[in-house]
Motif scaffolding. Structure first.
Motif, PDB file in Angstrom:
ATOM      1  N   LYS A 447       0.813  -1.213   0.000  1.00  0.00           N
ATOM      2  CA  LYS A 447       0.000   0.000   0.000  1.00  0.00           C
ATOM      3  C   LYS A 447       0.846   1.262   0.000  1.00  0.00           C
ATOM      4  CE  LYS A 447      -3.933  -0.008   2.240  1.00  0.00           C
ATOM      5  NZ  LYS A 447      -4.977  -0.086   3.299  1.00  0.00           N
ATOM      6  N   ALA A 448       2.174   1.106  -0.169  1.00  0.00           N
ATOM      7  CA  ALA A 448       3.116   2.248  -0.213  1.00  0.00           C
ATOM      8  C   ALA A 448       2.969   3.118   1.026  1.00  0.00           C
ATOM      9  CB  ALA A 448       2.894   3.068  -1.482  1.00  0.00           C
ATOM     10  N   ILE A 449       2.864   2.460   2.198  1.00  0.00           N
ATOM     11  CA  ILE A 449       2.688   3.185   3.452  1.00  0.00           C
ATOM     12  C   ILE A 449       4.057   3.453   4.082  1.00  0.00           C
ATOM     13  CG2 ILE A 449       1.761   3.036   5.805  1.00  0.00           C
ATOM     14  CD1 ILE A 449      -0.499   1.334   4.664  1.00  0.00           C
ATOM     15  N   THR A 450       4.272   4.668   4.527  1.00  0.00           N
ATOM     16  CA  THR A 450       5.519   5.038   5.212  1.00  0.00           C
ATOM     17  C   THR A 450       5.404   4.661   6.688  1.00  0.00           C
ATOM     18  OG1 THR A 450       5.825   6.917   3.738  1.00  0.00           O
ATOM     19  CG2 THR A 450       7.096   6.923   5.769  1.00  0.00           C
ATOM     20  N   PHE A 451       6.420   3.943   7.188  1.00  0.00           N
ATOM     21  CA  PHE A 451       6.422   3.525   8.596  1.00  0.00           C
ATOM     22  C   PHE A 451       7.599   4.187   9.313  1.00  0.00           C
ATOM     23  CE2 PHE A 451       7.905   0.951  12.080  1.00  0.00           C
ATOM     24  CZ  PHE A 451       6.740   0.721  12.781  1.00  0.00           C
ATOM     25  N   GLU A 452       7.318   4.753  10.500  1.00  0.00           N
ATOM     26  CA  GLU A 452       8.373   5.388  11.284  1.00  0.00           C
ATOM     27  C   GLU A 452       8.340   4.854  12.717  1.00  0.00           C
ATOM     28  OE1 GLU A 452       9.527   9.710  10.292  1.00  0.00           O
ATOM     29  OE2 GLU A 452       7.342   9.665  10.112  1.00  0.00           O
ATOM     30  N   ASN A 453       9.516   4.450  13.216  1.00  0.00           N
ATOM     31  CA  ASN A 453       9.675   4.026  14.608  1.00  0.00           C
ATOM     32  C   ASN A 453      10.411   5.141  15.352  1.00  0.00           C
ATOM     33  OD1 ASN A 453      10.096   2.828  17.050  1.00  0.00           O
ATOM     34  ND2 ASN A 453      11.246   1.074  16.280  1.00  0.00           N
ATOM     35  N   LEU A 454       9.660   5.997  16.038  1.00  0.00           N
ATOM     36  CA  LEU A 454      10.227   7.160  16.724  1.00  0.00           C
ATOM     37  C   LEU A 454      10.486   6.883  18.215  1.00  0.00           C
ATOM     38  CD1 LEU A 454       7.964   9.938  15.166  1.00  0.00           C
ATOM     39  CD2 LEU A 454      10.175   9.101  14.344  1.00  0.00           C
ATOM     40  N   VAL A 455      10.399   5.614  18.614  1.00  0.00           N
ATOM     41  CA  VAL A 455      10.569   5.265  20.026  1.00  0.00           C
ATOM     42  C   VAL A 455      12.046   5.354  20.405  1.00  0.00           C
ATOM     43  CG1 VAL A 455      10.343   3.416  21.718  1.00  0.00           C
ATOM     44  CG2 VAL A 455       8.547   3.790  20.034  1.00  0.00           C
ATOM     45  N   SER A 456      12.338   5.962  21.535  1.00  0.00           N
ATOM     46  CA  SER A 456      13.718   6.081  22.022  1.00  0.00           C
ATOM     47  C   SER A 456      14.308   4.710  22.314  1.00  0.00           C
ATOM     48  CB  SER A 456      13.743   6.937  23.296  1.00  0.00           C
ATOM     49  OG  SER A 456      15.019   6.891  23.896  1.00  0.00           O
ATOM     50  N   LYS A 457      15.578   4.550  21.989  1.00  0.00           N
ATOM     51  CA  LYS A 457      16.245   3.258  22.213  1.00  0.00           C
ATOM     52  C   LYS A 457      16.593   3.025  23.682  1.00  0.00           C
ATOM     53  CE  LYS A 457      18.183   2.942  17.550  1.00  0.00           C
ATOM     54  NZ  LYS A 457      19.397   2.795  16.741  1.00  0.00           N
ATOM     55  N   SER A 458      16.329   4.008  24.529  1.00  0.00           N
ATOM     56  CA  SER A 458      16.666   3.869  25.953  1.00  0.00           C
ATOM     57  C   SER A 458      15.493   3.369  26.800  1.00  0.00           C
ATOM     58  CB  SER A 458      17.128   5.220  26.503  1.00  0.00           C
ATOM     59  OG  SER A 458      16.068   6.176  26.462  1.00  0.00           O
ATOM     60  N   ILE A 459      14.345   3.117  26.158  1.00  0.00           N
ATOM     61  CA  ILE A 459      13.143   2.739  26.921  1.00  0.00           C
ATOM     62  C   ILE A 459      13.056   1.215  27.062  1.00  0.00           C
ATOM     63  CG2 ILE A 459      10.621   2.761  26.957  1.00  0.00           C
ATOM     64  CD1 ILE A 459      10.709   5.437  25.521  1.00  0.00           C
ATOM     65  N   PHE A 460      12.864   0.754  28.298  1.00  0.00           N
ATOM     66  CA  PHE A 460      12.653  -0.665  28.587  1.00  0.00           C
ATOM     67  C   PHE A 460      11.338  -0.807  29.363  1.00  0.00           C
ATOM     68  CE2 PHE A 460      17.111  -0.525  27.732  1.00  0.00           C
ATOM     69  CZ  PHE A 460      17.442  -1.763  27.234  1.00  0.00           C
ATOM     70  N   LEU A 461      10.486  -1.728  28.906  1.00  0.00           N
ATOM     71  CA  LEU A 461       9.209  -1.989  29.579  1.00  0.00           C
ATOM     72  C   LEU A 461       9.297  -3.282  30.379  1.00  0.00           C
ATOM     73  CD1 LEU A 461       6.649  -1.192  26.730  1.00  0.00           C
ATOM     74  CD2 LEU A 461       7.577   0.362  28.449  1.00  0.00           C
ATOM     75  N   PHE A 462       8.512  -3.359  31.470  1.00  0.00           N
ATOM     76  CA  PHE A 462       8.445  -4.581  32.266  1.00  0.00           C
ATOM     77  C   PHE A 462       7.109  -5.263  31.969  1.00  0.00           C
ATOM     78  CE2 PHE A 462       7.844  -7.040  36.207  1.00  0.00           C
ATOM     79  CZ  PHE A 462       9.034  -7.758  36.163  1.00  0.00           C
ATOM     80  N   VAL A 463       7.101  -6.124  30.931  1.00  0.00           N
ATOM     81  CA  VAL A 463       5.873  -6.762  30.447  1.00  0.00           C
ATOM     82  C   VAL A 463       6.178  -8.179  29.975  1.00  0.00           C
ATOM     83  CG1 VAL A 463       4.759  -4.610  29.723  1.00  0.00           C
ATOM     84  CG2 VAL A 463       6.252  -5.802  28.135  1.00  0.00           C
ATOM     85  N   ASP A 464       5.115  -8.904  29.593  1.00  0.00           N
ATOM     86  CA  ASP A 464       5.264 -10.220  28.970  1.00  0.00           C
ATOM     87  C   ASP A 464       5.505 -10.022  27.472  1.00  0.00           C
ATOM     88  OD1 ASP A 464       4.876 -13.190  28.701  1.00  0.00           O
ATOM     89  OD2 ASP A 464       3.198 -12.502  27.494  1.00  0.00           O
ATOM     90  N   LEU A 465       6.624 -10.554  26.953  1.00  0.00           N
ATOM     91  CA  LEU A 465       7.043 -10.292  25.576  1.00  0.00           C
ATOM     92  C   LEU A 465       6.037 -10.827  24.565  1.00  0.00           C
ATOM     93  CD1 LEU A 465       9.075  -9.298  23.498  1.00  0.00           C
ATOM     94  CD2 LEU A 465      10.326 -11.453  23.765  1.00  0.00           C
ATOM     95  N   ASP A 466       5.584 -12.075  24.724  1.00  0.00           N
ATOM     96  CA  ASP A 466       4.679 -12.673  23.729  1.00  0.00           C
ATOM     97  C   ASP A 466       3.370 -11.898  23.617  1.00  0.00           C
ATOM     98  OD1 ASP A 466       6.475 -14.653  23.070  1.00  0.00           O
ATOM     99  OD2 ASP A 466       5.728 -16.050  24.575  1.00  0.00           O
TER     100      ASP A 466
END
Length: 576
Positions: A447-466
């Motif tokens: 669909k020629a959609i532009t995707f951007e990942n603007l999330v900081s590389k320093s962020i870590f979440l405490f969650v279940d990965l799956d």
């Protein structure tokens, strides 16, 4: 536009951590010697019980009886054994700081002090105290009896190499890893060699020496064929898939990926069988205990009847007590039956919902696929290749939609029946989003959609990965589905405070009305029509997302305007 650096992606997937060797069960030589001590000191009851439970890997009971011994005995030699029992047990329970403190109480003239240093080194490695870990591992070489402690020197060298690898001291890491490799090949320890080859491969990948790294990934894969450990088989096959993708050989990469998934399923099935067996064992024990109680009551009644002429007053009291007991048992049985009935009603309701979804959506999808195939057959006769291509694309889209529905249906069913396993851990948010986006690259390109990942590389979440991946996959899939061609999708994040982080998925698609948002946010509504009358869905994916976000202690909000786009706002706890 959407771009991915394959080398960086491969490095991240293969090297989130390095493998290090440690004993998962207690040391055989240590067990033999501790058992001899237990026989010699038979009167030390607490020590004997602590030694028995330690050998049985019952860490909680080991901790209880070893503490009882330490609080009541002054035997220095037995106290050293008990401190080791406690340190090892706490390490197995992931209480690393407490385990370290306990092991440091052991005197240095303890026979198994090299083994103590080994465990201390492994704990320091777990705590990422790499310099300290190296000190402990190096200290083992100073003891002349290290070779008789029940562990292999190759294990020590490998752990030292891993420490240097974490410290980016690649020359030292290479020296010790190759020492470990040489000894491991002489000992012909296949499982140990898999870890060694994986770590050597990671060493070279970190230095961008792909040509040196790949042969060791291949060796690790070949050695995994000789082991029955499904986790190792899965890891090595997955690594080979990433290597082949990096080379550009997608056919081989797909074969390795399929193999990795097969081993992953095998691990899941094996764990499930063990869990069921454990439950059946506990149920059988409970039934036996219940039968014993019934027999005890019957014996009491018989004794009462036999002595009724002599102890009438006692008999009357026993009858009264028996009546109360039987009444309590009856009430208890009634409560159990009521709970079972409610559970059965709940399961039946869940079953009816599942059948409703399957009959509604799968029938629609299969019918659409059937009609499209009929058109495809007719188009083949006319040789209209443009229309033929459109029908093939349409078939693929229907098949992908049906697969997504089935995948959501499976996870939703597991969640409703409480069979879905949640394990919270520290997750690198930017990398998870990159991985999810990579899997959807074909749809984005289509669909020629532009995707951007603007999330900081320093962020870590405490969650279940799956479960986090399931949430992101569903929301990204919806964003693509409801975006127009040449649209834009953005992932961004805001750190609200020291405890929580906000993740925002934004698209510039068709949007939705306030009524549609309220319907989607309503609890328990599985079937919902979207604002666009041509797009009808179950709402199952979003309901699944909401439940999994809630399981991860998060929140979920929607902001949207018709024809302007949608914002999905998720809040998750951060790693402290």
């Amino acid at each position: 536009m959407f771009k991915i650096n394959f080398s960086i992606l491969l490095l991240f997937l293969l090297c989130p951590f390095f493998f290090f060797s440690q004993n998962k069960t207690t040391n055989k030589i240590f067990n033999i010697e501790s058992k001899k001590k237990a026989i010699t000191f038979k009167k030390e009851i607490h020590f004997n019980k602590a030694q028995y439970y330690f050998e049985e890997n019952n860490w909680d009971s080991t901790l209880v009886y070893s503490m009882k011994h330490l609080s009541s005995s002054g035997n220095k030699e037995l106290n050293d054994y008990c401190h080791y029992f406690r340190g090892f047990s706490l390490n197995e329970k992931k209480l690393f700081t407490e385990a370290k403190s306990e092991l440091k109480l052991i005197s240095k003239d303890f026979t198994f002090y090299p083994l103590v240093n080994k465990v201390l080194g492994e704990i320091s490695l777990q705590l990422k105290e790499f310099e300290k870990a190296i000190e402990y591992f190096n200290a083992i070489e100073k003891y002349p009896y290290s070779s008789k402690q029940g562990f292999k020197v190759s294990t020590i060298y490998q752990n030292i190499g891993v420490c240097y690898l974490h410290l980016n001291k690649f020359k030292k890491a290479e020296e010790y890893l190759f020492k470990s490799k040489k000894i491991g090949e002489q000992e012909k320890d296949n499982e140990a060699l898999i870890y060694i080859y994986m770590n050597i491969a990671n060493l070279y990948y970190l230095q961008y020496q792909d040509a040196k790294a790949i042969p060791y990934f291949e060796k690790a894969y070949l050695y995994s064929k000789k082991t029955k450990n499904f986790d190792k088989k899965e890891s090595t096959a997955f690594n080979m898939a990433m290597v082949e993708e990096n080379k550009g050989d997608l056919k081989k990469a797909l074969e390795y990926r399929k193999e990795a998934e097969q081993w992953k399923d095998s691990v899941h099935n094996q764990n499930k069988i063990w869990a069921v067996a454990d439950f059946e064992k506990k149920f059988a024990v409970a039934q036996k205990q219940k039968e014993i109680k019934v027999l005890q009551v019957e014996n009491k009644l018989k004794n009462t009847q036999r002595n009724a002429l002599f102890f009438s007053a006692i008999a009357l009291l026993l009858i009264l007590t028996g009546g109360v007991y039987l009444y309590a048992q009856r009430v208890k049985s009634s409560k159990i039956i009521l709970r079972q009935k409610n559970k059965l009603d709940e399961l039946n309701a869940t079953k009816d919902q599942l059948f409703s979804i399957v009959s509604h959506d799968l029938r629609s999808s299969v019918n659409a696929l059937k009609s499209s195939n009929s058109k495809l057959s007719a188009t083949l006769e006319t040789k209209n290749y443009d229309e033929l291509n459109q029908l093939i694309v349409q078939n693929s889209s229907i098949a992908n939609g049906t697969y997504s529905l089935l995948d959501n249906l499976l996870h939703w069913a597991l969640l409703q029946t409480k069979q879905l396993y949640f394990h919270k851990e520290s997750i690198h948010l930017h990398s998870v989003i990159q991985q999810i986006a990579y899997n959807y690259k074909p749809l984005l390109l289509e669909k020629a959609i532009t995707f951007e990942n603007l999330v900081s590389k320093s962020i870590f979440l405490f969650v279940d990965l799956d479960s986090l991946k399931i949430v992101f996959r569903n929301l990204l899939d919806n964003a693509i589905k409801f975006s127009k061609e040449n649209g834009q999708i953005t992932f961004s994040a805001n750190e609200i405070d020291s405890d929580y982080c906000q993740v925002i998925i934004q698209d510039k698609g068709i949007g939705m009305s306030r009524n549609t948002i309220d319907e989607l946010l309503q609890e328990g509504e599985l079937l919902a029509k979207k604002g666009n009358s041509e797009i009808i869905g179950t709402g199952l994916g979003l309901q699944l997302c909401k439940q999994m976000i809630k399981k991860n202690s998060g929140t979920f909000e929607i902001e949207s305007e018709l024809n302007k786009g949608t914002k999905m706002i998720l809040t998750f706890p951060k790693t402290k």
